[in-house]
Design a protein around this motif. Sequence first.
Motif, short mmCIF file in Angstrom:
data_model
loop_
_atom_site.label_atom_id
_atom_site.label_comp_id
_atom_site.label_asym_id
_atom_site.label_seq_id
_atom_site.Cartn_x
_atom_site.Cartn_y
_atom_site.Cartn_z
N ASN A 6 13.05 23.02 -6.23
CA ASN A 6 13.41 21.92 -5.33
C ASN A 6 12.12 21.37 -4.74
OD1 ASN A 6 16.14 22.44 -5.77
ND2 ASN A 6 16.38 23.71 -3.94
N LEU A 7 11.96 20.07 -4.87
CA LEU A 7 10.72 19.45 -4.39
C LEU A 7 11.08 18.26 -3.52
CD1 LEU A 7 7.61 19.25 -4.45
CD2 LEU A 7 7.83 17.85 -6.51
N ASN A 8 10.39 18.18 -2.37
CA ASN A 8 10.58 17.08 -1.43
C ASN A 8 9.28 16.27 -1.38
OD1 ASN A 8 11.46 15.35 0.55
ND2 ASN A 8 11.08 16.79 2.24
N THR A 9 9.39 15.01 -1.84
CA THR A 9 8.22 14.13 -1.87
C THR A 9 8.53 12.91 -1.02
OG1 THR A 9 7.75 14.83 -4.14
CG2 THR A 9 6.62 12.87 -3.34
N VAL A 10 7.55 12.51 -0.19
CA VAL A 10 7.71 11.35 0.69
C VAL A 10 6.55 10.39 0.43
CG1 VAL A 10 7.92 10.50 3.04
CG2 VAL A 10 8.89 12.73 2.43
N LEU A 11 6.91 9.14 0.13
CA LEU A 11 5.91 8.09 -0.06
C LEU A 11 6.03 7.08 1.07
CD1 LEU A 11 6.25 7.38 -3.90
CD2 LEU A 11 4.76 9.02 -2.75
N GLN A 12 4.88 6.60 1.52
CA GLN A 12 4.84 5.60 2.59
C GLN A 12 4.41 4.27 2.00
OE1 GLN A 12 2.98 6.57 6.52
NE2 GLN A 12 1.62 4.82 6.02
N LEU A 13 5.29 3.26 2.10
CA LEU A 13 5.03 1.91 1.56
C LEU A 13 4.81 0.96 2.73
CD1 LEU A 13 6.82 3.48 -0.63
CD2 LEU A 13 7.29 1.21 -1.55
N GLN A 47 0.86 -1.19 0.00
CA GLN A 47 0.00 0.00 0.00
C GLN A 47 0.90 1.24 0.00
OE1 GLN A 47 -2.29 0.58 3.57
NE2 GLN A 47 -3.73 2.00 2.59
N VAL A 48 0.65 2.18 -0.91
CA VAL A 48 1.51 3.35 -1.08
C VAL A 48 0.67 4.60 -0.88
CG1 VAL A 48 3.09 4.57 -2.61
CG2 VAL A 48 2.94 2.06 -2.72
N LEU A 49 1.14 5.50 0.00
CA LEU A 49 0.47 6.76 0.29
C LEU A 49 1.47 7.91 0.15
CD1 LEU A 49 -1.44 5.68 3.55
CD2 LEU A 49 -2.34 5.69 1.21
N VAL A 50 0.96 9.09 -0.17
CA VAL A 50 1.79 10.30 -0.25
C VAL A 50 1.65 11.04 1.08
CG1 VAL A 50 2.25 12.45 -1.48
CG2 VAL A 50 1.42 10.44 -2.74
N THR A 51 2.75 11.13 1.80
CA THR A 51 2.71 11.77 3.13
C THR A 51 3.31 13.19 3.15
OG1 THR A 51 4.83 10.74 3.71
CG2 THR A 51 2.80 9.55 4.28
N ASN A 52 4.08 13.53 2.13
CA ASN A 52 4.67 14.88 2.13
C ASN A 52 4.88 15.33 0.69
OD1 ASN A 52 5.78 17.28 2.92
ND2 ASN A 52 7.78 16.44 3.46
N LEU A 53 4.60 16.58 0.42
CA LEU A 53 4.78 17.16 -0.91
C LEU A 53 5.01 18.66 -0.70
CD1 LEU A 53 4.73 16.58 -3.99
CD2 LEU A 53 2.30 17.17 -3.95
N LYS A 54 6.26 19.08 -0.78
CA LYS A 54 6.60 20.47 -0.42
C LYS A 54 7.68 21.01 -1.36
CE LYS A 54 8.17 23.31 3.47
NZ LYS A 54 8.60 23.30 4.88
N PHE A 55 7.45 22.24 -1.84
CA PHE A 55 8.44 22.94 -2.65
C PHE A 55 9.31 23.77 -1.71
CE2 PHE A 55 5.23 22.16 -5.89
CZ PHE A 55 5.99 21.87 -7.02
N SER A 56 10.58 23.49 -1.71
CA SER A 56 11.52 24.33 -0.96
C SER A 56 12.06 25.49 -1.79
CB SER A 56 12.69 23.48 -0.44
OG SER A 56 13.39 22.88 -1.53
N ARG A 57 11.90 25.39 -3.09
CA ARG A 57 12.29 26.48 -3.99
C ARG A 57 11.49 26.37 -5.28
NH1 ARG A 57 18.34 27.72 -6.60
NH2 ARG A 57 17.69 29.54 -7.83
N LEU A 58 11.04 27.52 -5.77
CA LEU A 58 10.35 27.58 -7.06
C LEU A 58 10.42 29.02 -7.56
CD1 LEU A 58 8.67 26.15 -9.23
CD2 LEU A 58 6.62 26.78 -7.93
#
Length: 316
Positions: free
Chosen positions: A188-195, A163-174
Motif C-alpha cells: 500500500n503506497l500513499n503518494t501526494v502531489l502538489q499542483l 508546477q508539480v511537487l512530491v509532498t508525500n511518499l509513504k508505504f503503509s504496507r510492504l
Amino acid sequence: MSELLPPPPPPPPGRDSGFGDPALVFPEFAAKQCVLEKVIEEEGEGEDSSYGKGSFDLSSRFSSPSVSRNGFDDVENPGKASSFKRPLSGSRLSGFREEEEADRSRNSGSFVDHIGQEDKRICASGCFRKCCACTCMFVSIVLIIVLLVGLSANSSIKSILPQVLVTNLKFSRLDVAKSSTDLLMNANLNTVLQLSNNNDKTVLYYSPMKADISSENINLGKKMLPGFKQDPGNVTSLKILTRLRKSKVYDVDATLLTNKEKTLEAVVDVFLRGKLSVDWLGFKVHIPIVIACENVKQSDVINGLKPACDVRTFSQ
C-alpha cells in the motif's frame, strides 16, 4: 595512169590555227575526220540530254578519241574541245537558279526554325527557374512562419503549465509471501502531489488522468484520477492511493525494495497521463501532458525537500 583527185574543199573559217589541214597532207584522214566530227556531235547531244535529266557519264566527258596522230587531235577536232565549255541554255540556267534559291530558302527556314526552338527552350527554362525560385521562397516563408508560431506557442504553453511537487511518499504496507513456486508481494503506497497554478489569469482544466507508480521494476499499482479545475494562483494537492495484492515478483527485485523501504531509501517513479485544457482567444485548447516524477527518493520527501516533477507536453 593515175587518176586525178578532185581538189580538197577549202577549210572552214576559224579552224586554221597556224597549221595546215592534216587531210591535205594525209588524204586517208579525210574520211576519218568526218567520222570523228559525227561522233563529237553525238556525244555533245548525249551530254546535253543527260545533263538536263540530272545524270551524265563522266567517262564520256573526259575520254579522248582513240585515233590520234602527231598531236593533231586538238587541231583537227576543235569542235570537241569547244564542247566541254559549251555554255548552258537560258532555261537550264534559270532552273539551276531556282533550285539554288529553293535550297537557300529551305536552309534559311530551317535555321530560323532552329533559332525559334532554341528561344522557346531558353524561355521555358527561364520561366521554370523563376517558378521554382518563387515556390521555394514561398515555402521557406511559410515554414519560417510556422516555426516562429510553433516556438512562440511552445513558450506560451510552457509558461502556463502548472508546477508539480512530491509532498508525500509513504508505504503503509510492504510484505512478501512465499508460495510453492512464486513470490507474492502486497503493498500500500500513499503518494501526494502538489499542483500549483502560477498564472495570473489563465484557468487550467485537468482531464481524468491515469497514474502509474513503480519501484525497482515492480509495478506498485495504477489509479484513475478524476478531472478537476484549477483557478489562477490556486494550489491543489492530488492524493494517489495505490494497492498491490499477491503480485508475482522476482526474488532480487523484492529483496531490494523491502531492504530499501526499511531504511527509508526506496526510489519511486510516478507518472500521470492526461490532458490539460486552457482558454485561448475564446477557444478551449487541449494539450496532452505527462507529469513525470522520476527517481523520487523516499528520504528526500520525508525530509521535506519536495522533489519537482517534469510536466511534458504532447507526450504519450
